[in-house]
Design a protein around this motif. Structure first.
Motif, short mmCIF file in Angstrom:
data_model
loop_
_atom_site.label_atom_id
_atom_site.label_comp_id
_atom_site.label_asym_id
_atom_site.label_seq_id
_atom_site.Cartn_x
_atom_site.Cartn_y
_atom_site.Cartn_z
N ILE A 1 -5.64 4.61 0.18
CA ILE A 1 -5.51 3.37 0.07
C ILE A 1 -4.84 2.21 -1.44
N GLY B 1 -3.01 -0.44 -3.45
CA GLY B 1 -2.08 -0.99 -3.73
C GLY B 1 -3.57 -2.35 -3.23
N ALA B 2 -2.39 -3.67 -3.60
CA ALA B 2 -3.10 -4.36 -3.54
C ALA B 2 -2.46 -6.09 -2.96
N THR B 3 -2.77 -6.75 -3.15
CA THR B 3 -2.06 -8.24 -2.03
C THR B 3 -1.49 -8.93 -3.20
N VAL C 1 0.72 -0.67 0.11
CA VAL C 1 0.38 -0.17 0.14
C VAL C 1 0.85 1.65 0.02
#
Lengths: 266, 741
Positions: B59, B61-63, B54
């Protein structure tokens, strides 16, 4: 003039601040709702990748620094879901990793807002997971679950998720240990009734459980199998699928149990 | 319990399900956005899925996915901080410069948070419990070991290297003396956590509740530099900082009753625990019979508890207090006196500890403790009261330098005071009531200042090293010691570890020994430890260990026949091998076999030549098994077989007409041996529901074959006949019931 100028600046500042906070709230709300959607999908499918994605979404929401207790609640709930995937795989390391993380995070959430009943319901459930990998701490686990249970009850005894978890616990606990379906059925009925009229204070708050209450009630009836229980269970399953058509629990497990019971009764 | 597991497997598998959500549409992105993508891996380039990325303050961002890949868009431009997190890995902050509309590729490598130089993993000779991968002992096992009577110390003696003293809770390690084993509780030294510790033919019991412990680490050699003034072994116990809930537990048994409880406040900032217990042996003797004449029969009381406070975000203040007393009179027919040995003791122990984390990479603990042990002994002319007071202040500081190195340092000051009053026989062999005696009223005290510095270093992924040094200064003798120590753990391959340790260890003699020296000139006793071992640990399903050791003693206290004072001319050595095999088969069976070979010789106290030490047990084997017959019933069996301990026989006597008693003539010190010791114990536990609460019933039979194991030898009045004194631990039946309230 000077006063007018100052007033104008203050007004503009207030408006700007207000606008920003409204915008931020909006971003926050959108992000939470989006995270809830992903979390639901992950849990419905019991999908580890989607659950990790949901967890990540909530972690990022923490950057907004709004209602961190609520965000942490959802992170802990995602951890709980991830621990569940470990149970399905019988992978104790995964259960332990996410259960411990979940307990840490939900405790943080409780520290930030100790008045939220659902947090204690989740804490109780996470502590139960510990049976899977540290049975030797029986006394400690019992104390932890009892304490969370008492706190949840104290805050909102009519919270349908609190009642649901109690009912599920009774469902799986043998009669000799103070459980059994005789106790579970009225509890699950109460939970279902409470869900009917339950309106959460905010759409951002957790609202899971209605379909589960119906599903467990159906399972209890199938287990009791008195006259008319089978058809009552069928009605409950249909109702549960209306509430959550994607529920893997209802479609993949409860329905299967119903079919088996139906076949046996013929 | 299994039912609960199944329960919550499903419970979870479903909690899922529930979340009913509103639909939220993903907003479309524009081409103005910068795309950031890459791969997240661990130190060994293993893929990390579920890592979160992130941009700080947003906010965006990513996983990372199953392949460790991630991609996200952001409208933020310019200097930014990318935060990367993943469970079990250290958070990484990466400064980035975001150019609008660009595609950026950023691969990220994360490192494990927890430094692997865990003492448990590295330290040789350790048997542990707690949150680590090398657990060899759990509180449940302690409670379930047959014959251990739910006593931590007795349970430890089922592992190689340690032995019970007179079948009690006092232990000796690798041939050393019992006072060479140090117990630490939450940084405080606990010198006498026992009841019936100094009593004739009465087994001691510990006053430590194993359920209150978060971590147990018993190490029989090669231990860390943070442990000072101890020669042989350390039992380091950590109790819970804060109870995790509220509840009570009651126990009623054939010989004892107790009530314990934990409390956690609603805001979870205050916690408390308490334990109250009482020993009453009338019902036990009524069922099992008495094997000695008592007046009074053994009795004991215990009261203890903790009080904890959470301070701020990272602070914890914990206070601990414990009181116990015991009393017994037991008949003994000696060569010069036939009467009751009367013993009683009182123990107070209190501790206060404050822990806080001043920063994310530092931990500070400070504390103070006080203990008082009062011991009364009366037998014939012997009539003494001894008081031992210890108070200790200490501070420990840990700094995580980086993800490969931790630094630990600490400082402690300990004050010890010893009083003895009463009468003691002038000649040890004459205990008659009218025998010549000495009247004592002495007091001595000393202080010890200690400091240590230690590093825990992960040199490579598989090699962990803990070098450390400590120094102590003893005020009474004005002597200082300096101890360099090092231990290592090397992971040969998965599940296979080699561990070793080398170091110098010192322990100052007791104040009683100093009182028998000339001008308190005794040096600290010293031991060089050399340890090397191998362990196979397959996720605790199978644990196999073999470990060899050698200890070289010097400056041991030795009686100087020329000047009749104690000096520091003693020496000795011990060599041996410990073998341990433990297996767990599903949730049904847990069992272990321990074998220890030891050869311990010392010139110490009255032994003028190198002779077997008092607790030189050449061969020692324990077999322990626990089988879950069902979810409710657990059966256990424990068998112990060991070489008899050495003793000094009497070879003859001369008559002393002035005192009208025979004077024994002793053979060489420890030239005799007791017969082989063996004992088989069993127990059964039944878990059930009582009044809707969890309950556990216990049935235990100790010494099933009613073996006559030897406590000691005595003699008739002219020492012409040797008479065995058997232990009182004959076959006994015990039943008890515990209830969660």
């Amino acid at each position: 003039m000077k006063l007018k100028t100052i007033s104008a600046i203050l007004l503009m500042f207030a408006l700007l601040t207000g606008f920003n906070s409204v915008k931020a709230d909006s971003d926050f709300d959108k992000a939470i709702l989006k995270g809830k959607k992903t979390l639901k999908e992950g849990m419905d499918k019991s999908d580890e990748v989607i659950l990790k994605k949901a967890r990540g979404q909530f972690e990022r929401i923490l950057q907004l620094k709004q209602q961190p207790w609520l965000v942490n609640y959802y992170i802990a709930l995602a951890d709980y879901g991830l621990a569940t995937t470990g149970m399905v795989k019988e992978d104790k390391e995964t259960i332990k990793k996410y259960t411990e993380s979940g307990i840490n995070v939900i405790n943080k959430s409780i520290d930030e807002n100790p008045e939220f009943c659902d947090s204690y319901v989740l804490l109780e459930s996470l502590n139960f997971n510990r049976w899977q990998y540290e049975q030797e701490k029986m006394q400690e686990i019992i104390a932890a679950t009892q304490s969370a249970d008492a706190q949840a009850k104290k805050l909102d005894a009519e919270n349908p998720r609190y009642v649901l978890v109690t009912g599920i616990s009774q469902f799986y606990t043998p009669e000799a240990f103070g459980g059994g379906i005789k106790m579970a059925i009225p509890t699950l009925e109460k939970s279902s009734e409470l869900f009917k009229t339950r309106k959460e204070k905010s759409e951002l708050y957790p609202d899971w459980g209605y379909d589960m209450a119906l599903g467990y009630l159906a399972l209890s009836l199938l287990k009791r199998n008195d006259d008319g229980d089978l058809s009552k269970a069928e009605v409950l399953i249909v109702e549960a699928l209306k509430i959550n058509p994607d529920s893997g629990f209802i479609s993949g497990y409860v329905q299967k149990e119903y079919k088996t019971a139906s076949a046996e009764s013929k | 319990m299994k039912l609960f597991f199944i329960l919550f497997i499903t419970l979870t598998f479903l909690v899922q399900i529930g979340i009913t959500f509103s639909q939220v549409s993903d907003s479309a992105e524009t081409s103005q956005f910068t795309i950031i993508s890459g791969k997240v891996t661990g130190e060994k380039n293993e893929v990390l899925s579920g890592a979160n990325l992130v941009i700080e303050g947003t906010i965006d961002g990513a996983t990372s996915d199953e392949k460790g890949l991630y991609e996200f868009e952001t409208e933020k431009t310019g200097q930014a901080n990318l935060i990367v997190t993943s469970l079990d890995y250290a958070t990484k902050n990466i400064p980035i410069d975001i150019l609008p509309g660009q595609k950026m590729v950023l691969n990220v490598k994360l490192t494990k948070t927890e430094i692997k130089t865990d003492e448990i993993l590295v330290t040789a000779s350790s048997f542990t419990s707690g949150n680590n991968n090398a657990v060899t002992l759990t509180p449940l096992e302690i409670v379930r070991i047959p014959g251990a009577d739910a006593d931590l110390y007795r349970a430890i003696t089922t592992f190689p290297g340690s032995n019970q003293v007179n079948e009690g809770s006092r232990i000796t390690v690798r041939g050393g003396n019992p006072n060479e084993v140090l117990t630490i509780v939450d940084m405080a030294s606990l010198y006498n956590p026992f009841i019936f510790d100094e009593t004739f033919n009465t087994s001691s019991y510990s006053t430590i509740n194993p359920w209150g412990l978060k971590g147990i680490n018993f190490t029989s050699g090669g231990f860390s530099a943070k442990y000072g003034n101890v020669l042989s072994a350390v039992l380091d116990l950590k109790s819970y900082d804060m109870p995790q809930g509220s509840g009570m537990f009651a126990w009623l048994g054939l010989a004892n009753a107790s009530l314990s409880g934990v409390y956690l406040s609603d805001n979870r900032k205050i916690g408390a625990t308490f334990t109250a217990g009482k020993l009453f042996l009338e019902p036990f003797f009524a069922i099992n019979g008495k094997h000695s004449e008592y007046s009074p029969i053994p009795q004991s009381n215990q009261l203890g508890g903790t009080l904890s406070f959470t301070l701020g975000k990272t602070g914890n203040l914990k206070m601990y207090g414990n009181y116990s007393d015991d009393k017994v009179g037991i008949k003994n027919a000696g060569p010069t006196y036939d009467g009751f040995f009367e013993g009683s003791s009182k123990n107070y122990f209190s501790n206060i500890k404050l822990t806080t984390a001043p920063s994310v990479s530092t931990l500070l603990s400070v504390g103070g403790s006080f203990s008082l042990n009062e011991n009364n002994s009366k037998y014939g002319v012997l009539n003494t009261t001894e008081k031992n007071i210890y108070s200790k202040g200490r501070a420990e500081y840990t700094l995580q330098l980086n993800n490969k190195t931790d630094i630990n340092t600490g400082l402690e000051y300990e004050y010890n005071e010893y009083d003895i009053t009463g009468t003691v026989p002038l000649f040890s062999y004459n205990l008659a009531l009218n025998a010549p005696s000495l009247t004592l009223d002495t007091n001595s005290n000393s202080g010890r200042l200690g400091a240590y510095l230690e590093a825990q270093i992960r040199l490579t992924d598989d090699l962990f090293v803990i070098p450390g040094v400590r120094t102590d200064y003893h005020s009474l003798s004005s002597k200082a010691s300096f101890d360099p120590r090092i231990s290592f753990g090397y992971l040969i391959k998965q599940n296979h570890t080699v561990r070793g340790a080398f170091g110098l260890y010192h322990q100052y003699p007791s104040l009683l020994d100093y009182s028998r020296s000339r001008e308190n000139e005794l040096k600290p006793e010293s031991a060089l430890h050399y340890i090397l071992g191998y362990e196979f640990n397959n996720d605790n399903k199978i644990i196999f260990r073999v470990e060899g050791y050698y200890k070289d003693y010097s400056d041991l206290v030795l009686f100087n026949r020329a000047n009749f004072f104690y000096g520091s001319e003693g020496d000795g050595n011990v060599k041996g091998v410990d073998v341990f095999f433990k297996t767990k088969i599903s949730n049904k069976f847990t069992g272990w076999i321990s074998y220890a070979y030891s050869d311990s010789k010392r010139r110490q106290f009255d032994a003028q030549i190198l002779a077997p030490s008092n607790y030189d047990i050449t061969n020692n084997m324990s077999i322990v098994g626990s089988y879950n017959l069902s979810d409710k019933i657990v059966l256990g069996l424990s068998y112990k077989l060991s070489t008899g301990k050495p003793y000094t026989p009497v070879s003859g006597s001369t008559f002393d007409s002035t005192m009208n008693v025979y004077v024994p003539i002793y053979s060489e010190i420890n030239s005799g041996r007791f017969p082989t010791y063996d004992r088989l114990d069993m127990n059964a536990q039944y878990i059930f529901s009582l009044f809707g609460k969890f309950a556990v019933g216990v049935l235990a039979v100790n010494n099933i074959f009613n073996k006559d194991n030897l406590y000691d030898y005595t003699y008739n009045s002219d020492y012409s006949t040797q008479l065995p004194i058997y232990t009182n631990n004959k076959r006994t039946l015990y039943v008890g019931l515990g209830l969660q309230l």
